[in-house]
Design a protein around this motif. Sequence first.
Motif, PDB file in Angstrom:
ATOM      1  N   GLY A   1     -37.816   1.213  18.717  1.00 33.90           N
ATOM      2  CA  GLY A   1     -37.073   2.354  19.274  1.00 33.90           C
ATOM      3  C   GLY A   1     -36.750   2.132  20.740  1.00 33.90           C
ATOM      4  N   VAL A   2     -37.729   1.640  21.503  1.00 32.51           N
ATOM      5  CA  VAL A   2     -37.500   1.394  22.934  1.00 32.51           C
ATOM      6  C   VAL A   2     -36.417   0.330  23.109  1.00 32.51           C
ATOM      7  N   PHE A   3     -36.502  -0.733  22.298  1.00 30.59           N
ATOM      8  CA  PHE A   3     -35.526  -1.823  22.414  1.00 30.59           C
ATOM      9  C   PHE A   3     -34.110  -1.310  22.098  1.00 30.59           C
ATOM     10  N   ILE A   4     -33.989  -0.557  21.010  1.00 21.27           N
ATOM     11  CA  ILE A   4     -32.665   0.001  20.647  1.00 21.27           C
ATOM     12  C   ILE A   4     -32.181   0.914  21.774  1.00 21.27           C
ATOM     13  N   GLY A   5     -33.106   1.710  22.308  1.00 21.40           N
ATOM     14  CA  GLY A   5     -32.753   2.620  23.402  1.00 21.40           C
ATOM     15  C   GLY A   5     -32.248   1.870  24.621  1.00 21.40           C
ATOM     16  N   LEU A   6     -32.909   0.755  24.954  1.00 20.93           N
ATOM     17  CA  LEU A   6     -32.487  -0.035  26.113  1.00 20.93           C
ATOM     18  C   LEU A   6     -31.055  -0.555  25.905  1.00 20.93           C
ATOM     19  N   VAL A   7     -30.772  -1.033  24.683  1.00 20.39           N
ATOM     20  CA  VAL A   7     -29.425  -1.544  24.379  1.00 20.39           C
ATOM     21  C   VAL A   7     -28.405  -0.406  24.435  1.00 20.39           C
ATOM     22  N   VAL A   8     -28.749   0.711  23.792  1.00 26.89           N
ATOM     23  CA  VAL A   8     -27.839   1.875  23.753  1.00 26.89           C
ATOM     24  C   VAL A   8     -27.563   2.375  25.173  1.00 26.89           C
TER      25      VAL A   8
ATOM     26  N   PRO B   1     -22.033   1.022  28.183  1.00 22.59           N
ATOM     27  CA  PRO B   1     -21.283   2.209  28.602  1.00 22.59           C
ATOM     28  C   PRO B   1     -20.715   2.944  27.388  1.00 22.59           C
ATOM     29  N   GLY B   2     -20.885   4.228  27.355  1.00 23.10           N
ATOM     30  CA  GLY B   2     -20.324   5.017  26.251  1.00 23.10           C
ATOM     31  C   GLY B   2     -21.360   5.413  25.223  1.00 23.10           C
ATOM     32  N   LEU B   3     -22.340   4.548  24.988  1.00 19.79           N
ATOM     33  CA  LEU B   3     -23.392   4.914  24.045  1.00 19.79           C
ATOM     34  C   LEU B   3     -24.487   5.626  24.832  1.00 19.79           C
ATOM     35  N   THR B   4     -24.625   6.922  24.620  1.00 20.64           N
ATOM     36  CA  THR B   4     -25.622   7.676  25.379  1.00 20.64           C
ATOM     37  C   THR B   4     -26.916   7.799  24.572  1.00 20.64           C
ATOM     38  N   THR B   5     -27.977   8.184  25.250  1.00 20.59           N
ATOM     39  CA  THR B   5     -29.263   8.402  24.583  1.00 20.59           C
ATOM     40  C   THR B   5     -29.104   9.477  23.508  1.00 20.59           C
ATOM     41  N   THR B   6     -28.362  10.534  23.860  1.00 17.18           N
ATOM     42  CA  THR B   6     -28.140  11.642  22.917  1.00 17.18           C
ATOM     43  C   THR B   6     -27.499  11.106  21.639  1.00 17.18           C
ATOM     44  N   MET B   7     -26.469  10.267  21.824  1.00 20.55           N
ATOM     45  CA  MET B   7     -25.767   9.714  20.667  1.00 20.55           C
ATOM     46  C   MET B   7     -26.687   8.773  19.878  1.00 20.55           C
TER      47      MET B   7
ATOM     48  N   GLY C   1     -39.337   6.698  21.133  1.00 23.97           N
ATOM     49  CA  GLY C   1     -39.172   5.381  21.755  1.00 23.97           C
ATOM     50  C   GLY C   1     -37.744   5.190  22.220  1.00 23.97           C
ATOM     51  N   LEU C   2     -36.793   5.606  21.386  1.00 25.70           N
ATOM     52  CA  LEU C   2     -35.379   5.479  21.755  1.00 25.70           C
ATOM     53  C   LEU C   2     -35.042   6.347  22.964  1.00 25.70           C
ATOM     54  N   TYR C   3     -35.635   7.530  23.002  1.00 30.14           N
ATOM     55  CA  TYR C   3     -35.403   8.450  24.122  1.00 30.14           C
ATOM     56  C   TYR C   3     -35.841   7.782  25.435  1.00 30.14           C
ATOM     57  N   VAL C   4     -37.062   7.237  25.435  1.00 28.44           N
ATOM     58  CA  VAL C   4     -37.587   6.591  26.650  1.00 28.44           C
ATOM     59  C   VAL C   4     -36.730   5.372  27.007  1.00 28.44           C
ATOM     60  N   GLY C   5     -36.449   4.529  26.021  1.00 26.68           N
ATOM     61  CA  GLY C   5     -35.654   3.316  26.267  1.00 26.68           C
ATOM     62  C   GLY C   5     -34.239   3.638  26.714  1.00 26.68           C
ATOM     63  N   GLY C   6     -33.639   4.660  26.104  1.00 28.34           N
ATOM     64  CA  GLY C   6     -32.252   5.016  26.420  1.00 28.34           C
ATOM     65  C   GLY C   6     -32.082   5.493  27.848  1.00 28.34           C
TER      66      GLY C   6
ATOM     67  N   THR D   1     -15.321 -10.389  20.632  1.00 28.90           N
ATOM     68  CA  THR D   1     -14.769  -9.456  19.641  1.00 28.90           C
ATOM     69  C   THR D   1     -15.744  -9.283  18.469  1.00 28.90           C
ATOM     70  N   ALA D   2     -16.268 -10.417  17.989  1.00 24.73           N
ATOM     71  CA  ALA D   2     -17.168 -10.345  16.835  1.00 24.73           C
ATOM     72  C   ALA D   2     -18.436  -9.549  17.170  1.00 24.73           C
ATOM     73  N   LEU D   3     -18.988  -9.817  18.337  1.00 19.67           N
ATOM     74  CA  LEU D   3     -20.231  -9.149  18.739  1.00 19.67           C
ATOM     75  C   LEU D   3     -20.008  -7.639  18.933  1.00 19.67           C
ATOM     76  N   THR D   4     -18.921  -7.295  19.628  1.00 19.11           N
ATOM     77  CA  THR D   4     -18.619  -5.875  19.860  1.00 19.11           C
ATOM     78  C   THR D   4     -18.393  -5.170  18.520  1.00 19.11           C
ATOM     79  N   TYR D   5     -17.649  -5.850  17.633  1.00 20.43           N
ATOM     80  CA  TYR D   5     -17.371  -5.259  16.326  1.00 20.43           C
ATOM     81  C   TYR D   5     -18.667  -5.044  15.551  1.00 20.43           C
ATOM     82  N   TYR D   6     -19.549  -6.050  15.617  1.00 20.06           N
ATOM     83  CA  TYR D   6     -20.814  -5.966  14.876  1.00 20.06           C
ATOM     84  C   TYR D   6     -21.667  -4.787  15.395  1.00 20.06           C
ATOM     85  N   ILE D   7     -21.800  -4.701  16.742  1.00 16.69           N
ATOM     86  CA  ILE D   7     -22.655  -3.640  17.321  1.00 16.69           C
ATOM     87  C   ILE D   7     -22.080  -2.254  17.035  1.00 16.69           C
ATOM     88  N   PHE D   8     -20.798  -2.096  17.342  1.00 13.70           N
ATOM     89  CA  PHE D   8     -20.227  -0.745  17.251  1.00 13.70           C
ATOM     90  C   PHE D   8     -19.810  -0.374  15.822  1.00 13.70           C
TER      91      PHE D   8
END
Lengths: 501, 179
Positions: free
Chosen positions: A25-32, A36-42, A65-70, B150-157
Amino acid sequence: MDFATIMGQVFASLTPQLILVIGAGVFIGLVVGALPGLTTTMGIALLTGITFKFGGNLAVALLLGLYVGGVSGGCLSAILLGIPGTPASAATSLDGFPLASQGKGAQAIYLARTASVIGTFIGIFALALFTPILTKLSLQFTSVEFFVLGLFGVLISGTMSGQDIPVKGWMAGIFGLCVGMIGTDELTAYNRFTFGSPELLGGVPFIPIMIGFFGIPQVVDALSSDQETIVAKLDHSRLKLRELTTRLGNVVRSGLIGVGIGIIPGVGEDVAAWTAYGVAKKSSKRPEEFGKGSYDGIIASETANNACIGGALVPLLSLGIPGSPPAAVLLGALLIHGVRPGPMLQFESPAFMAQNIAWLLVATLFMWVFSIFIAKPMQKILQVKNAILMPIVAVLCAVGAFTLDLRFLDIILVFVAGIVGLAFSKGKYPPAPLVLGIILGPFVDTNFRRGMLANDGNPMVFLTRPISLVLVLATVALILAQLGVFRGLRSLFAKKAAATP
Amino acid sequence: MERTERLRRRRSLDFFMGFAFAALGVFVALEGVKALGDEYLKTVPTVTNPGVTTLVIGSLLALSGLSIGVIGLLGSGKPFAVAAEAIPEVMRTKGFRKGLVVIAEIAVYFFVLWNNAPFVVSTPIFLVGMMLTFKAGSWWKILIIAAVTTALTYYIFAMLAVVPLPSEFIWERLARAGK
């Protein structure tokens, strides 16, 4: 149920599987948070769908975990690219990006992460020890206090991020409030500034504006300059522990501000970060360093926005009222998984609060460990050629904005905000107050009128309620200080004292 | 450029932007006045009328814009003359021309390509075009970077976050709408 039994249940719940889920969850949160554009809420909203298959505990742990990471992940893009991944990290970008441009990106990330960890601990501490008191305090907030607090947030952000004359920061915030008024009024269903467009009835979303405002000027500036990369040489020196230990006062103060703002329903991590940043600048011996790469600035905003997590969970768990937007989505997720936050929670599931605290602690430790591993490799982004990096940033700006509502209008908004952002950057108008103004616009507007209606239209109510009065005085003091009134008075008194024989 | 000259030019810009914001503020305030007298809101008490906050915030915007405009006027002396001198000079610089090219390419991606072609087609076209314009490296390197991004962005989103990114050409959409 006694304390020993509760603690026994907490430790029993910390199975290897659950710890791994929190880490994920933390890892996904850090990525999210970093994108830009992917918020913790989302992120929480999206993951809630996936957690249907999980058991209640695993699902809640993953989302926490996602909340903290995000909340923490937002600072990565704020520091490395100058584009805040989330509104909560907008204040971090003010000092993070200048530090990264000096080759100190990794140090800035380490410091931000460590501050985040301490902030989260302060929040957890508050959640564990002061829930009953804080809950009572949060109930003291009515529309009157919400209005003054919202206005305070916008003005403080304008004051603190102003690069030229103070009125430019305030004007940017007021302009943001105007943009925030676009759409159908919540109280009367009256349409303002929609120009007949049905797409504007729901208002202007702040994420595309934030992405465009911070992202597009960055792309244009980087590609139109002769500099090949953001930073020519990375600074590989280690961050000294002294940088943090000498700033413990700032850490504790910002943490308390974060908790305080977190417990207030509806006001989120962004206001906490700005308020702490503002207070840190005002009380610093070197305020001129803020905005140019100050460690104090990063510590203040990152400690506060993470301390806000614990604060936001206080009213969520004890009253069933979310303290911030991600906490609101978390409330929905908890209900789906059969947990009913509110006054009855301690009777229905006595161990739940303690379990949450334990899971938050584990999440915080994961976040810190991850940051140690990712800081140096991520810093290398700064040495990628601008001609390669910036087109990718432009693509992320478009995708990030589109992701929100799947509307082409949001792409247009990114572009328009980008052009306005360029004009703002040329005219030395700070972008952050505008974004905060858009976020808080409807909140300030609605609460002002609700407060007035509840008090028979008497504007004196803003000065007669204690919390509101304190906030009004703080706002006025802030404006006067920025205009140099106190400095002028001090020198006047000094002159008078010197003239007196 | 001398520091005082730079400041004079900034103040000249302040003059124009300040008055533009003041005008916008007046427009917002007038909308507030309009809402206060609107038939639709006749039964709503004045304190809850959305015109109240619109009027107050619009007036504040007009006031702050006016302050910046006046500061600009006092700081630059002759804002129009300073602008007439600075604008052609700025337009001749390499940085300004490069900036215009960046904005134009982004506009093409956002307004033309995004809505009219699938994401996996529009994005590599934009990335390759942009990287070629700004000489990011050899053509094969550019192609690989564009394809991987493009591939990576497409995969993630599109795949992980389940975001339906644009997936059809405009003629396919029009044909579907025609049916």
